[in-house]
Design an enzyme around this catalytic site. Structure first.
Site, PDB file in Angstrom:
ATOM      1  N   ASN A  96      24.347  38.105  40.085  1.00  0.00           N
ATOM      2  CA  ASN A  96      25.126  36.756  39.447  1.00  0.00           C
ATOM      3  C   ASN A  96      25.576  37.051  38.108  1.00  0.00           C
ATOM      4  O   ASN A  96      26.306  35.989  37.471  1.00  0.00           O
ATOM      5  CB  ASN A  96      23.990  35.633  39.400  1.00  0.00           C
ATOM      6  CG  ASN A  96      24.482  34.319  38.900  1.00  0.00           C
ATOM      7  OD1 ASN A  96      25.538  33.717  39.374  1.00  0.00           O
ATOM      8  ND2 ASN A  96      23.888  34.086  37.565  1.00  0.00           N
ATOM      9  N   SER A 149      34.212  36.247  41.619  1.00  0.00           N
ATOM     10  CA  SER A 149      35.073  35.232  41.232  1.00  0.00           C
ATOM     11  C   SER A 149      36.161  35.371  41.880  1.00  0.00           C
ATOM     12  O   SER A 149      36.779  36.293  42.557  1.00  0.00           O
ATOM     13  CB  SER A 149      35.405  35.330  39.482  1.00  0.00           C
ATOM     14  OG  SER A 149      36.414  34.541  39.275  1.00  0.00           O
ATOM     15  N   TYR A 162      38.382  41.430  33.676  1.00  0.00           N
ATOM     16  CA  TYR A 162      37.370  40.743  34.532  1.00  0.00           C
ATOM     17  C   TYR A 162      37.714  40.403  35.703  1.00  0.00           C
ATOM     18  O   TYR A 162      36.795  40.699  36.624  1.00  0.00           O
ATOM     19  CB  TYR A 162      37.012  39.081  33.460  1.00  0.00           C
ATOM     20  CG  TYR A 162      36.344  38.091  34.514  1.00  0.00           C
ATOM     21  CD1 TYR A 162      34.944  38.249  34.066  1.00  0.00           C
ATOM     22  CD2 TYR A 162      36.867  37.289  35.300  1.00  0.00           C
ATOM     23  CE1 TYR A 162      34.147  37.259  34.831  1.00  0.00           C
ATOM     24  CE2 TYR A 162      35.801  36.204  36.008  1.00  0.00           C
ATOM     25  CZ  TYR A 162      34.536  36.402  35.820  1.00  0.00           C
ATOM     26  OH  TYR A 162      33.896  35.332  36.259  1.00  0.00           O
ATOM     27  N   ALA A 163      38.965  39.989  36.156  1.00  0.00           N
ATOM     28  CA  ALA A 163      39.332  40.136  37.410  1.00  0.00           C
ATOM     29  C   ALA A 163      39.327  41.383  38.193  1.00  0.00           C
ATOM     30  O   ALA A 163      38.853  41.600  39.216  1.00  0.00           O
ATOM     31  CB  ALA A 163      40.755  39.718  37.635  1.00  0.00           C
TER      32      ALA A 163
END
Length: 262
Positions: A96, A149, A162-163
């Site tokens: 997580n 995400s 991040y993506a």
């Protein structure tokens, strides 16, 4: 209705002291699980573990805290070994941990990329490796649930690296789902949409007009609000439970309809 098969299980939740992590730890403990709150912030991890244990001891649940830098493979492997010796073999791993700030790609550089990759992708590799090795050796029907995400499914302006990491987690999970189906170990992914966490606040702080951005985001979400940390544990616990014993390599978005995949 409670999910099946979590009572007495040892569950490791990384980023367990954050918003989604703490809510997830609490839900596992409510089902009678023994939860290990893993976080780099020792004080917050200890606080969450104490609160979770106090709230769910009557249900048989408890929580313990462990502190580690998940970007350090040796330290992470040592922590997993310690958990298995002192708490018990890990039945469920919830990846997580995550972090980001709004940064257009051309305004970023290698040091920023390294930090994003270490926190959001390398951490998943580092802890999944020793946990999975133990599950395979024990011939245990383990569960690995990773929180990615929707940025990894559809992209997100200002979150290129991040993506990329979150898309990597999805591909990583699908690949391990294929490699270890024969061992009875499942790998599934939960993708939050815009969720009210400290990370989201930090992200919006770097994006300029925070209130204007907030209003634009809310208008884009069909359900008309941001997600809350408590919106995520239901999907995570389902994938971790016996109810999902025949489910692997799957991805579910919890986004209020912001993204809809067939």
């Amino acid at each position: 209705m409670p999910v099946r098969g979590l009572d007495g299980k040892v569950v490791v939740v990384t980023g367990g002291a954050g918003g989604i992590g703490a809510a997830t730890c609490a839900r596992f403990a409510a089902e009678g699980a023994r939860v290990v709150v893993v976080d780099i912030d020792e004080a917050r991890a200890e606080r969450v573990a104490g609160e979770v244990t106090a709230a769910h001891r009557a249900a048989g649940g408890e929580a313990l805290a462990r502190t580690v830098d998940l970007a350090d493979f040796a330290a992470t492997a040592a922590m997993v070994a310690d958990i298995e010796q002192t708490v018990g073999p890990v039945d469920v791993l919830v990846n997580n941990v995550g972090w980001d700030v709004f940064t257009p790609f051309l305004k970023s550089g290698p040091s920023f990329w390294d930090k994003i990759i270490d926190i959001n992708l390398r951490s998943v590799l580092n802890i999944t490796h020793p946990v999975l090795a133990s599950m395979v050796a024990r011939k245990a029907a383990g569960r690995v649930v990773s929180v990615a995400s929707d940025a990894g499914r559809v992209g997100s302006s200002g979150e290129s690296v991040y993506a990329a990491c979150k898309a990597g987690i999805i591909a990583f999970s699908k690949t391990l789902a294929r490699e270890h189906a024969r061992h009875g170990i499942t790998f599934n992914v939960v993708c939050p949409g815009l969720t009210e966490t400290a990370m989201l606040e930090s992200f919006m702080d770097g994006a300029g007009d925070k209130e204007k951005l907030r209003q634009a985001f809310v208008r884009a979400i069909p359900m008309g609000r941001f997600g809350k940390p408590d919106d995520l544990p239901g999907a995570i616990l389902f994938f971790a439970s016996d109810d999902a014993a025949f489910v692997t390599g799957q991805v579910i978005s919890v986004s209020g309809g912001l993204t809809m995949h067939g």
